[in-house]
Scaffold this motif. Structure first.
Motif, PDB file in Angstrom:
ATOM      1  N   ILE A  40     -15.796   5.780   4.740  1.00  0.00           N
ATOM      2  CA  ILE A  40     -14.443   5.758   5.303  1.00  0.00           C
ATOM      3  C   ILE A  40     -13.470   5.132   4.310  1.00  0.00           C
ATOM      4  O   ILE A  40     -12.359   5.636   4.089  1.00  0.00           O
ATOM      5  CB  ILE A  40     -14.438   4.987   6.639  1.00  0.00           C
ATOM      6  CG1 ILE A  40     -15.223   5.769   7.706  1.00  0.00           C
ATOM      7  CG2 ILE A  40     -13.013   4.735   7.112  1.00  0.00           C
ATOM      8  CD1 ILE A  40     -15.385   5.012   9.008  1.00  0.00           C
ATOM      9  N   LEU A  41     -13.881   4.019   3.683  1.00  0.00           N
ATOM     10  CA  LEU A  41     -13.021   3.344   2.719  1.00  0.00           C
ATOM     11  C   LEU A  41     -12.765   4.215   1.500  1.00  0.00           C
ATOM     12  O   LEU A  41     -11.631   4.269   0.984  1.00  0.00           O
ATOM     13  CB  LEU A  41     -13.655   2.017   2.302  1.00  0.00           C
ATOM     14  CG  LEU A  41     -12.851   1.146   1.333  1.00  0.00           C
ATOM     15  CD1 LEU A  41     -11.486   0.796   1.922  1.00  0.00           C
ATOM     16  CD2 LEU A  41     -13.624  -0.118   0.983  1.00  0.00           C
ATOM     17  N   VAL A  42     -13.790   4.909   1.038  1.00  0.00           N
ATOM     18  CA  VAL A  42     -13.618   5.808  -0.110  1.00  0.00           C
ATOM     19  C   VAL A  42     -12.624   6.907   0.218  1.00  0.00           C
ATOM     20  O   VAL A  42     -11.747   7.252  -0.592  1.00  0.00           O
ATOM     21  CB  VAL A  42     -14.982   6.402  -0.525  1.00  0.00           C
ATOM     22  CG1 VAL A  42     -14.785   7.534  -1.527  1.00  0.00           C
ATOM     23  CG2 VAL A  42     -15.869   5.325  -1.123  1.00  0.00           C
ATOM     24  N   LYS A  43     -12.728   7.478   1.416  1.00  0.00           N
ATOM     25  CA  LYS A  43     -11.797   8.528   1.830  1.00  0.00           C
ATOM     26  C   LYS A  43     -10.364   8.001   1.890  1.00  0.00           C
ATOM     27  O   LYS A  43      -9.417   8.676   1.442  1.00  0.00           O
ATOM     28  CB  LYS A  43     -12.214   9.063   3.202  1.00  0.00           C
ATOM     29  CG  LYS A  43     -11.365  10.221   3.715  1.00  0.00           C
ATOM     30  CD  LYS A  43     -11.509  11.444   2.828  1.00  0.00           C
ATOM     31  CE  LYS A  43     -10.870  12.677   3.460  1.00  0.00           C
ATOM     32  NZ  LYS A  43      -9.449  12.503   3.773  1.00  0.00           N
ATOM     33  N   GLU A  44     -10.181   6.788   2.407  1.00  0.00           N
ATOM     34  CA  GLU A  44      -8.837   6.205   2.493  1.00  0.00           C
ATOM     35  C   GLU A  44      -8.251   5.984   1.103  1.00  0.00           C
ATOM     36  O   GLU A  44      -7.068   6.275   0.860  1.00  0.00           O
ATOM     37  CB  GLU A  44      -8.892   4.891   3.260  1.00  0.00           C
ATOM     38  CG  GLU A  44      -9.182   5.049   4.746  1.00  0.00           C
ATOM     39  CD  GLU A  44      -9.265   3.710   5.447  1.00  0.00           C
ATOM     40  OE1 GLU A  44      -9.215   2.671   4.744  1.00  0.00           O
ATOM     41  OE2 GLU A  44      -9.384   3.691   6.685  1.00  0.00           O
ATOM     42  N   LEU A  45      -9.066   5.493   0.176  1.00  0.00           N
ATOM     43  CA  LEU A  45      -8.568   5.255  -1.179  1.00  0.00           C
ATOM     44  C   LEU A  45      -8.245   6.570  -1.882  1.00  0.00           C
ATOM     45  O   LEU A  45      -7.266   6.652  -2.650  1.00  0.00           O
ATOM     46  CB  LEU A  45      -9.611   4.467  -1.973  1.00  0.00           C
ATOM     47  CG  LEU A  45      -9.783   2.994  -1.581  1.00  0.00           C
ATOM     48  CD1 LEU A  45     -10.889   2.348  -2.401  1.00  0.00           C
ATOM     49  CD2 LEU A  45      -8.479   2.229  -1.756  1.00  0.00           C
ATOM     50  N   GLN A  46      -9.049   7.582  -1.658  1.00  0.00           N
ATOM     51  CA  GLN A  46      -8.754   8.888  -2.258  1.00  0.00           C
ATOM     52  C   GLN A  46      -7.431   9.438  -1.743  1.00  0.00           C
ATOM     53  O   GLN A  46      -6.631   9.984  -2.511  1.00  0.00           O
ATOM     54  CB  GLN A  46      -9.894   9.859  -1.953  1.00  0.00           C
ATOM     55  CG  GLN A  46     -11.167   9.577  -2.715  1.00  0.00           C
ATOM     56  CD  GLN A  46     -12.304  10.504  -2.317  1.00  0.00           C
ATOM     57  OE1 GLN A  46     -12.254  11.158  -1.269  1.00  0.00           O
ATOM     58  NE2 GLN A  46     -13.347  10.553  -3.139  1.00  0.00           N
ATOM     59  N   ASP A  47      -7.190   9.291  -0.448  1.00  0.00           N
ATOM     60  CA  ASP A  47      -5.925   9.760   0.129  1.00  0.00           C
ATOM     61  C   ASP A  47      -4.737   8.980  -0.426  1.00  0.00           C
ATOM     62  O   ASP A  47      -3.690   9.561  -0.742  1.00  0.00           O
ATOM     63  CB  ASP A  47      -5.970   9.649   1.652  1.00  0.00           C
ATOM     64  CG  ASP A  47      -6.994  10.585   2.272  1.00  0.00           C
ATOM     65  OD1 ASP A  47      -7.383  11.560   1.598  1.00  0.00           O
ATOM     66  OD2 ASP A  47      -7.416  10.331   3.421  1.00  0.00           O
ATOM     67  N   LYS A  48      -4.888   7.654  -0.543  1.00  0.00           N
ATOM     68  CA  LYS A  48      -3.800   6.834  -1.078  1.00  0.00           C
ATOM     69  C   LYS A  48      -3.529   7.176  -2.536  1.00  0.00           C
ATOM     70  O   LYS A  48      -2.375   7.203  -2.978  1.00  0.00           O
ATOM     71  CB  LYS A  48      -4.148   5.347  -0.945  1.00  0.00           C
ATOM     72  CG  LYS A  48      -4.124   4.831   0.484  1.00  0.00           C
ATOM     73  CD  LYS A  48      -4.440   3.354   0.537  1.00  0.00           C
ATOM     74  CE  LYS A  48      -4.395   2.831   1.973  1.00  0.00           C
ATOM     75  NZ  LYS A  48      -4.727   1.390   2.050  1.00  0.00           N
ATOM     76  N   LEU A  53       0.138   9.676  -6.495  1.00  0.00           N
ATOM     77  CA  LEU A  53       0.411  10.594  -7.583  1.00  0.00           C
ATOM     78  C   LEU A  53       1.477  11.621  -7.203  1.00  0.00           C
ATOM     79  O   LEU A  53       2.289  12.041  -8.039  1.00  0.00           O
ATOM     80  CB  LEU A  53      -0.879  11.306  -8.007  1.00  0.00           C
ATOM     81  CG  LEU A  53      -1.911  10.451  -8.750  1.00  0.00           C
ATOM     82  CD1 LEU A  53      -3.192  11.233  -8.988  1.00  0.00           C
ATOM     83  CD2 LEU A  53      -1.340   9.951 -10.080  1.00  0.00           C
ATOM     84  N   LYS A  54       1.516  12.032  -5.950  1.00  0.00           N
ATOM     85  CA  LYS A  54       2.542  12.975  -5.500  1.00  0.00           C
ATOM     86  C   LYS A  54       3.917  12.322  -5.495  1.00  0.00           C
ATOM     87  O   LYS A  54       4.925  12.967  -5.823  1.00  0.00           O
ATOM     88  CB  LYS A  54       2.202  13.484  -4.105  1.00  0.00           C
ATOM     89  CG  LYS A  54       1.019  14.430  -4.063  1.00  0.00           C
ATOM     90  CD  LYS A  54       0.747  14.911  -2.647  1.00  0.00           C
ATOM     91  CE  LYS A  54      -0.448  15.863  -2.601  1.00  0.00           C
ATOM     92  NZ  LYS A  54      -0.720  16.308  -1.206  1.00  0.00           N
ATOM     93  N   GLN A  55       3.966  11.054  -5.126  1.00  0.00           N
ATOM     94  CA  GLN A  55       5.243  10.343  -5.076  1.00  0.00           C
ATOM     95  C   GLN A  55       5.730   9.925  -6.452  1.00  0.00           C
ATOM     96  O   GLN A  55       6.912   9.623  -6.616  1.00  0.00           O
ATOM     97  CB  GLN A  55       5.114   9.121  -4.166  1.00  0.00           C
ATOM     98  CG  GLN A  55       4.871   9.460  -2.703  1.00  0.00           C
ATOM     99  CD  GLN A  55       4.643   8.228  -1.854  1.00  0.00           C
ATOM    100  OE1 GLN A  55       4.405   7.131  -2.383  1.00  0.00           O
ATOM    101  NE2 GLN A  55       4.728   8.388  -0.537  1.00  0.00           N
TER     102      GLN A  55
END
Length: 330
Positions: A40-48, A53-55
């Protein structure tokens, strides 16, 4: 003799097998509990990371990777990147250094802060080689003296309860009282203090820190005084060092009290010398008119005022018997 030696070896083999199974069981349980949380933590960090990078389209993924690597490396060396790194107090101030020195010679070793230079690493080796044996000698001497009031309290319990209960039951009650006092004053109350002083800790986190530290596990996931907003950080670190010293002394005292109860000294059965006791027990004449038994076979119906002779780890003095008989008369 060979047959007797085989008995201890078989018991040791069973213990080794159980120990390995215990390790495997622990690995499976930790993997089952912590694995989903990690994913779950890995997924959250990947999303952040993707959102960041988009911003910030001017920043490439490679540049971000280098920046994160530098932050992680600094954190692993004990330097926090939260806020401005120049605001936080240095890790090698006197208070911080004393805390580190304490964790080295107490063999806790959190690992959050470590020597950065080759000279510091070399001095750490020499300091630990001298400090760890010195700590063991000091702790052994102090615990020996702490056992005096502890034994006096046990004698008091024998005088008051010796004519009513068996020796083992009184020792268990004595051990329960010692455990309760240590749990209260070394774990529960200090955990409440850490909970009040640490802004991001729950009470369970504070209790977890106390347990991990005083058992010398020292994972380093929770360390007092690491918050950037911590007031009087050097004093806090020195006070924590004193707490760790007192706490480890109490843990050694608890082990000494447990060792004085032969029924709880399970490790004796895996020692080679236990075979000699078993051999002597088999050599005892079975038809002896006094009914001699092996010293470790304690009669469950024997009251606390009886003498136990030859039991490993248990030194029963004549004073106990005399005091118990005197209490019975009065």
């Amino acid at each position: 003799m060979t047959i007797c030696m085989r008995k201890s070896n078989v018991r040791l083999l069973v213990l080794v097998t159980f120990y390995l199974l215990y390790l495997v069981m622990g690995a499976l349980i930790f993997s089952a509990i912590e694995g989903p949380q990690e994913r779950i933590l890995v997924k959250e960090l990947q999303d952040k990371r993707s959102l960041f990078l988009k911003q910030h389209e001017c920043l490439t993924d490679e540049e971000l990777e280098k920046f994160i690597a530098a932050i992680v490396q600094a954190t692993n060396r004990g330097i926090s990147a939260v806020r401005n790194v120049t605001i936080s107090e240095p890790n090698w101030s006197f208070g911080q250094s004393m805390f580190f020195a304490g964790t080295v010679i107490l063999t806790i070793g959190y690992g959050r802060v470590s020597p950065l230079s080759e000279a510091g690493k070399a001095f750490c080796i020499v300091y630990a080689m001298i400090g760890i044996p010195l700590t063991l000698i000091l702790f052994s001497a102090v615990v020996e003296r702490l056992m005096i009031p502890t034994t006096m309290f046990l004698k008091f319990m024998f005088r008051k309860l010796g004519h009513l209960y068996k020796v083992f039951h009184i020792q268990l009650l004595h051990l329960f009282i010692i455990i309760t006092l240590i749990l209260l004053f070394i774990y529960l109350i200090p955990a409440a203090i850490f909970y009040a002083l640490e802004p991001n800790w729950s009470y369970f986190d504070a209790f977890y820190y106390c347990f991990v530290s005083l058992t010398t596990i020292g994972l380093g996931d929770y360390i007092p005084g690491d918050s950037p907003d911590q007031q009087q950080r050097p004093v806090y670190k020195v006070a924590t060092t004193l707490y760790l010293i007192i706490g480890l002394l109490m843990m050694m005292l608890l082990l000494a009290v447990v060792y004085e109860i032969p029924e709880l000294n399970i490790g004796f059965h895996f020692f080679m010398r236990s075979d000699h006791d078993e051999e002597r027990a088999h050599l005892q004449p079975s038809t002896h008119e006094s009914g001699l038994k092996y010293s470790k076979q304690i009669d469950e119906d024997t009251p606390a005022t009886s003498e136990y002779q030859g039991v490993p780890g248990f030194q029963r003095t004549a004073t106990y018997q005399q005091e118990a008989e005197s209490a019975e008369i009065h």
